[in-house]
Design an enzyme around this catalytic site. Sequence first.
Site, PDB file in Angstrom:
ATOM      1  CG  ASP A 137     -25.140  23.683  89.188  1.00 19.97           C
ATOM      2  OD1 ASP A 137     -24.581  24.700  89.618  1.00 19.97           O
ATOM      3  OD2 ASP A 137     -24.777  23.107  88.136  1.00 19.97           O
ATOM      4  NE  ARG A 188     -18.148  29.393  87.717  1.00 24.73           N
ATOM      5  CZ  ARG A 188     -19.241  28.949  87.110  1.00 24.73           C
ATOM      6  NH1 ARG A 188     -20.219  29.760  86.836  1.00 24.73           N
ATOM      7  NH2 ARG A 188     -19.350  27.693  86.753  1.00 24.73           N
ATOM      8  CG  ASP A 228      -6.268  28.459  88.798  1.00 25.83           C
ATOM      9  OD1 ASP A 228      -7.498  28.492  88.647  1.00 25.83           O
ATOM     10  OD2 ASP A 228      -5.719  28.121  89.864  1.00 25.83           O
ATOM     11  CE  LYS A 284     -26.804  24.793  82.122  1.00 29.56           C
ATOM     12  NZ  LYS A 284     -25.412  25.233  82.302  1.00 29.56           N
ATOM     13  CG  ASN A 285     -23.954  21.725  83.689  1.00 27.57           C
ATOM     14  OD1 ASN A 285     -24.143  22.636  82.884  1.00 27.57           O
ATOM     15  ND2 ASN A 285     -23.976  21.900  85.000  1.00 27.57           N
ATOM     16  CB  CYS A 305     -19.336  34.781  86.002  1.00 28.52           C
ATOM     17  SG  CYS A 305     -19.502  33.492  87.195  1.00 28.52           S
ATOM     18  NE  ARG A 329     -26.517  30.717  80.538  1.00 24.20           N
ATOM     19  CZ  ARG A 329     -25.422  30.811  81.279  1.00 24.20           C
ATOM     20  NH1 ARG A 329     -25.318  31.767  82.161  1.00 24.20           N
ATOM     21  NH2 ARG A 329     -24.435  29.957  81.139  1.00 24.20           N
TER      22      ARG A 329
HETATM   23  C1  UD1 Z   1     -19.512  23.124  86.391  1.00 26.28           C
HETATM   24  C2  UD1 Z   1     -20.953  23.277  86.000  1.00 26.28           C
HETATM   25  C3  UD1 Z   1     -21.662  24.229  86.960  1.00 26.28           C
HETATM   26  C4  UD1 Z   1     -21.482  23.733  88.392  1.00 26.28           C
HETATM   27  C5  UD1 Z   1     -20.004  23.513  88.701  1.00 26.28           C
HETATM   28  C6  UD1 Z   1     -19.773  22.872  90.063  1.00 26.28           C
HETATM   29  C7  UD1 Z   1     -20.893  23.003  83.596  1.00 26.28           C
HETATM   30  C8  UD1 Z   1     -21.036  23.596  82.262  1.00 26.28           C
HETATM   31  N1  UD1 Z   1     -21.020  23.817  84.642  1.00 26.28           N
HETATM   32  O1  UD1 Z   1     -18.915  24.420  86.281  1.00 26.28           O
HETATM   33  O2  UD1 Z   1     -23.051  24.258  86.624  1.00 26.28           O
HETATM   34  O3  UD1 Z   1     -21.986  24.712  89.294  1.00 26.28           O
HETATM   35  O4  UD1 Z   1     -19.428  22.633  87.723  1.00 26.28           O
HETATM   36  O5  UD1 Z   1     -20.454  21.687  90.159  1.00 26.28           O
HETATM   37  O6  UD1 Z   1     -20.716  21.803  83.737  1.00 26.28           O
HETATM   38  N2  UD1 Z   1     -11.889  26.749  89.841  1.00 26.28           N
HETATM   39  C9  UD1 Z   1     -10.662  27.340  89.948  1.00 26.28           C
HETATM   40  N3  UD1 Z   1      -9.794  27.221  88.892  1.00 26.28           N
HETATM   41  C10 UD1 Z   1     -10.117  26.556  87.758  1.00 26.28           C
HETATM   42  C11 UD1 Z   1     -11.387  25.955  87.657  1.00 26.28           C
HETATM   43  C12 UD1 Z   1     -12.252  26.065  88.726  1.00 26.28           C
HETATM   44  O7  UD1 Z   1     -10.322  27.945  90.952  1.00 26.28           O
HETATM   45  O8  UD1 Z   1      -9.296  26.504  86.833  1.00 26.28           O
HETATM   46  C13 UD1 Z   1     -12.828  26.847  90.988  1.00 26.28           C
HETATM   47  C14 UD1 Z   1     -14.127  27.552  90.655  1.00 26.28           C
HETATM   48  O9  UD1 Z   1     -13.993  28.945  90.799  1.00 26.28           O
HETATM   49  C15 UD1 Z   1     -15.058  26.945  91.694  1.00 26.28           C
HETATM   50  C16 UD1 Z   1     -14.556  25.511  91.809  1.00 26.28           C
HETATM   51  O10 UD1 Z   1     -13.233  25.526  91.296  1.00 26.28           O
HETATM   52  O11 UD1 Z   1     -14.903  27.601  92.923  1.00 26.28           O
HETATM   53  C17 UD1 Z   1     -15.363  24.465  91.069  1.00 26.28           C
HETATM   54  O12 UD1 Z   1     -15.567  24.913  89.737  1.00 26.28           O
HETATM   55  P1  UD1 Z   1     -15.726  23.896  88.515  1.00 26.28           P
HETATM   56  O13 UD1 Z   1     -15.999  22.520  89.037  1.00 26.28           O
HETATM   57  O14 UD1 Z   1     -14.570  24.084  87.608  1.00 26.28           O
HETATM   58  O15 UD1 Z   1     -17.034  24.460  87.831  1.00 26.28           O
HETATM   59  P2  UD1 Z   1     -17.327  24.569  86.282  1.00 26.28           P
HETATM   60  O16 UD1 Z   1     -16.721  23.430  85.564  1.00 26.28           O
HETATM   61  O17 UD1 Z   1     -17.047  25.947  85.811  1.00 26.28           O
END
Ligand code: UD1
Length: 420
Positions: A307, A122, A125, A22-23, A117, A399
Amino acid sequence: MDRIRIRGGRALSGSIDIGGAKNAALPLMAAGLLTDQRLTLTNLPALADIDTMATLLRQHGIAAEIDRAARTVSLGGAVTNTEAPYDLVRKMRASVLVLGPLVARVGEARVSLPGGCAIGTRPVDLHIKGLQALGAEITLDGGYIRAASKGRLRGGKVVFPFVSVGATENIMMAAALAEGETEILNAAREPEIQDLAACLGAMGAEVQGAGTDRIRIIGKAALGAATHPIIPDRIETGTYAVAAAITGGDILLRGARLDDLAAVARVLADAGVAMTAEAGGIRVRRANGALLGADAMTEPYPGFPTDMQAQFMALMCVADGASMVTETIFENRFMHVPELTRMGAHINVHGASAIIRGVPRLSGAPVMATDLRASVSLVLAGLAATGETIVNRVYHLDRGYERLEAKLAGCGADIERVGG
Ligand code: UD1
């Protein structure tokens, strides 16, 4: 609303086909926005999130033809609408992955902020700062991110202060159409990033270093057609590995890749569970019958995946001795704890860590969870519990898990979906 009913206590044996990740599929589908040529993805899983992404792409004007029997999606066409509306983004956070491709392709995007969420605040930025480094002008307005660029984006240096999978993917896709070279430092190293890099490469971009923390991309004025196979789902694999372990069973996970699961295999080995590569997949069973308490701390890849945290905790609930599970990626990702406790688990949470003291047996109960992985951890607990467990809010499971109950029932689990 559908529910899953489980009568626990059966050791599972047999084999399970692992689907496409999925990811990996979600960013790969967003990459379909980068070209008017046809991008065909194979090994597509049948999941609600995939349908949500297809709906989002269609409302941007892109054809997204899913062939369920062939397990493919064909993408392509002109972008006719640059807005990703709140209703879709709210449903699926990964919708924010259209931001980079849209502004790179047509110089404009308006994407709803995902908002809060279930597993923490999450923010996005890092996505925004990364796109600014490529020359996009970003404004926040009325709950939406507006990105604009006069002409092509320009390659640049993007230094992430911490690892983000989604932000790395958004910048990789934008950089693939930007002018010149982009360097991403402290890039995410997940297998899904490597899969996206391979696809962007097949479409004509030059991408180097995916799988390391430094990715270099040389953008092209236009990208072309490609056919790309989606990698197997390492989280689905890990989830069914826990199903084998928690029931004392023996399952072959067909099509799974052990290389992508090294950290999970290490932690499961500490717990007395063997994952061994075999022709056609990975076999999982307890090494000596016993299940032992073991510790896990979530980290970006190649560390133990967040995950898999809830599923591993369910396993530790019935292990001999104590274990500690520490969550470093997301705040508030212990929502499964109160539900597992209702099934008889002994868990104490201290900040980002949970101490689990194993009990001989869990007992079935009606439970529900607020996210995908928490929900599946309750299914796993139900497989090992005495009596009946009813898992509510099955839409979370849909999902990310294709035919979950059929795959488990195929290995001997007493599990069914009940309507209403
Ligand atoms: C992806 C995965 C999700 C997995 C996560 C971490 C997909 C669709 N989803 O989510 O299943 O749990 O990676 O392996 O691939 N953060 C910020 N600012 C940002 C972006 C992220 O502060 O702009 C923080 C998030 O809140 C979190 C951390 O960074 O604490 C890691 O998040 P991120 O790796 O971005 O997760 P996703 O890409 O949303």
